[in-house]
Design an enzyme around this catalytic site. Structure first.
Site, short mmCIF file in Angstrom:
data_model
loop_
_atom_site.label_atom_id
_atom_site.label_comp_id
_atom_site.label_asym_id
_atom_site.label_seq_id
_atom_site.Cartn_x
_atom_site.Cartn_y
_atom_site.Cartn_z
NE ARG A 17 -78.68 -51.71 41.45
CZ ARG A 17 -77.66 -52.15 40.70
NH1 ARG A 17 -77.62 -53.40 40.30
NH2 ARG A 17 -76.67 -51.34 40.38
CB SER A 62 -66.92 -50.09 40.62
OG SER A 62 -67.87 -49.28 39.96
CG ASP A 63 -66.76 -45.75 38.51
OD1 ASP A 63 -67.43 -46.81 38.47
OD2 ASP A 63 -67.25 -44.64 38.28
N GLY A 102 -76.84 -56.51 38.22
CA GLY A 102 -77.12 -56.16 36.83
C GLY A 102 -76.58 -57.19 35.86
NE ARG A 159 -70.09 -57.77 38.95
CZ ARG A 159 -70.67 -56.58 38.78
NH1 ARG A 159 -71.89 -56.35 39.22
NH2 ARG A 159 -70.03 -55.62 38.19
CG HIS A 200 -89.00 -60.58 29.61
ND1 HIS A 200 -90.19 -59.95 29.88
CD2 HIS A 200 -88.60 -60.15 28.39
CE1 HIS A 200 -90.49 -59.14 28.87
NE2 HIS A 200 -89.54 -59.24 27.96
CD GLU A 230 -78.57 -47.83 41.25
OE1 GLU A 230 -79.37 -46.93 40.91
OE2 GLU A 230 -78.89 -49.02 41.30
N GLY A 289 -75.00 -54.24 43.45
CA GLY A 289 -74.42 -53.68 42.23
C GLY A 289 -73.21 -52.82 42.49
O1 R1P Z 1 -72.89 -53.59 38.58
P1 R1P Z 1 -74.32 -53.44 38.13
O2 R1P Z 1 -75.28 -54.15 39.03
O3 R1P Z 1 -74.55 -53.78 36.68
O4 R1P Z 1 -74.67 -51.87 38.31
C1 R1P Z 1 -74.04 -50.78 37.68
O5 R1P Z 1 -73.21 -51.12 36.59
C2 R1P Z 1 -73.88 -50.86 35.34
C3 R1P Z 1 -73.13 -49.79 34.58
O6 R1P Z 1 -71.82 -50.17 34.33
C4 R1P Z 1 -75.28 -50.41 35.70
O7 R1P Z 1 -76.14 -51.52 35.69
C5 R1P Z 1 -75.07 -49.84 37.08
O8 R1P Z 1 -76.22 -49.74 37.88
O1 URA Z 2 -73.91 -46.59 36.88
C1 URA Z 2 -72.72 -46.55 37.23
C2 URA Z 2 -72.07 -47.65 37.81
C3 URA Z 2 -70.75 -47.54 38.17
N1 URA Z 2 -70.12 -46.38 37.97
C4 URA Z 2 -70.73 -45.31 37.40
O2 URA Z 2 -70.11 -44.27 37.22
N2 URA Z 2 -72.03 -45.43 37.05
#
Ligand code: R1P
Ligand code: URA
Length: 236
Positions: free
Chosen positions: A87, A203-204, A20, A24, A4, A179, A89
């Site tokens: 990682r 993020s949320d 992910g 980014r 891959h 995550e 994320g």
């Molecule tokens: O921002 P990344 O690194 O993608 O991580 C989070 O965002 C994704 C989900 O929206 C999943 O991959 C989660 O682990």
């Molecule tokens: O996996 C994820 C990433 C961001 N926010 C979520 O709620 N879940």
């Protein structure tokens, strides 16, 4: 080359940041690396190698979820000899005191995935971070005044659960945020004796339902990237 990744042998650095989102990965390379060179384009899962403060470093998108990310992590370790895997994320908070824009350092990763049932049957393996990397990242975050939480996180196989409130069982046991990749990364790092850490930006929020704007996500995400890059400086 691996199945891959189409990087040439030796083209990927020993230290690799793992977002992910492949776009980014491109943003990280363009913003933070000197002389970035794209090392992968298979399936559009972009990866780049350059240098940061004089040290060779790579960034590789992993896709979303344990299944996708373990493919890239396996090949980075076994085909390219990568030794420091960080990682970077986004995550959703499970706790009222873990706010959007805060940073979470994943000391351990619980999971609802079957990955370790396949390996260990009914016994329970606990995927954990490399302590040295965790400590460095924590100390740098403290120096920079980032609001930082260290603890257990949840790596879920599912983003949209039928029962939204299912997260509360994890929250009751102190799990900080959700995550979708860290448990797989930590398991492979343990198996191969390499270092791994997961750094997350909230993020949320599952409790308050607050979300960040895309501009806020960009700014806080960039702080996390510099934290990850500085934590890896000088590692063999
Ligand atoms: O921002 P990344 O690194 O993608 O991580 C989070 O965002 C994704 C989900 O929206 C999943 O991959 C989660 O682990
Ligand atoms: O996996 C994820 C990433 C961001 N926010 C979520 O709620 N879940």
């Amino acid at each position: 080359m691996s199945i891959h990744l189409n990087a040439a042998p030796g083209q990927i650095a020993e230290t690799v940041l793992l977002p992910g989102d492949p776009l980014r990965a491109q943003h990280i390379a363009q913003t933070f690396f000197e002389n970035p060179v794209q090392h992968n384009n298979v399936r559009g899962m972009l990866g780049f190698t350059g240098s940061y403060k004089g040290q060779r470093v790579s960034v590789q998108g992993t896709g979303m979820g344990i299944g996708s990310s373990m493919i890239y992590v396996s090949e980075l370790i076994t085909d390219y000899g990568c030794k420091n895997l960080i990682r970077v994320g986004t995550a959703g908070s499970y706790q009222e005191n873990v706010h959007v824009r805060d940073i979470v350092l994943a000391q351990a990763a619980s999971t609802d995935s079957n990955i370790n049932r396949i390996r260990f049957g009914e016994k329970t393996f606990t995927p954990i971070a490399d302590f040295g990397l965790l400590l460095r990242a924590y100390q740098i975050a403290q120096e920079r005044g980032f609001t930082t939480h260290v603890g257990n996180i949840m790596s879920s196989d599912t983003f949209y659960h039928d029962d939204f409130d299912q997260y509360k069982i994890w929250a009751d046991y102190g799990v900080l945020a959700v995550e979708m990749e860290a448990a797989g990364l930590y398991t492979l790092a343990a198996k191969h004796g390499v270092r791994a850490l997961t750094i997350l930006t909230i993020s949320d929020h599952l409790v308050t339902h607050e979300v960040t704007t895309s501009e806020e996500r960009q700014q806080t995400f960039d702080q996390m990237i510099e934290l990850a890059l500085d934590a890896a400086l000088g590692l063999e």
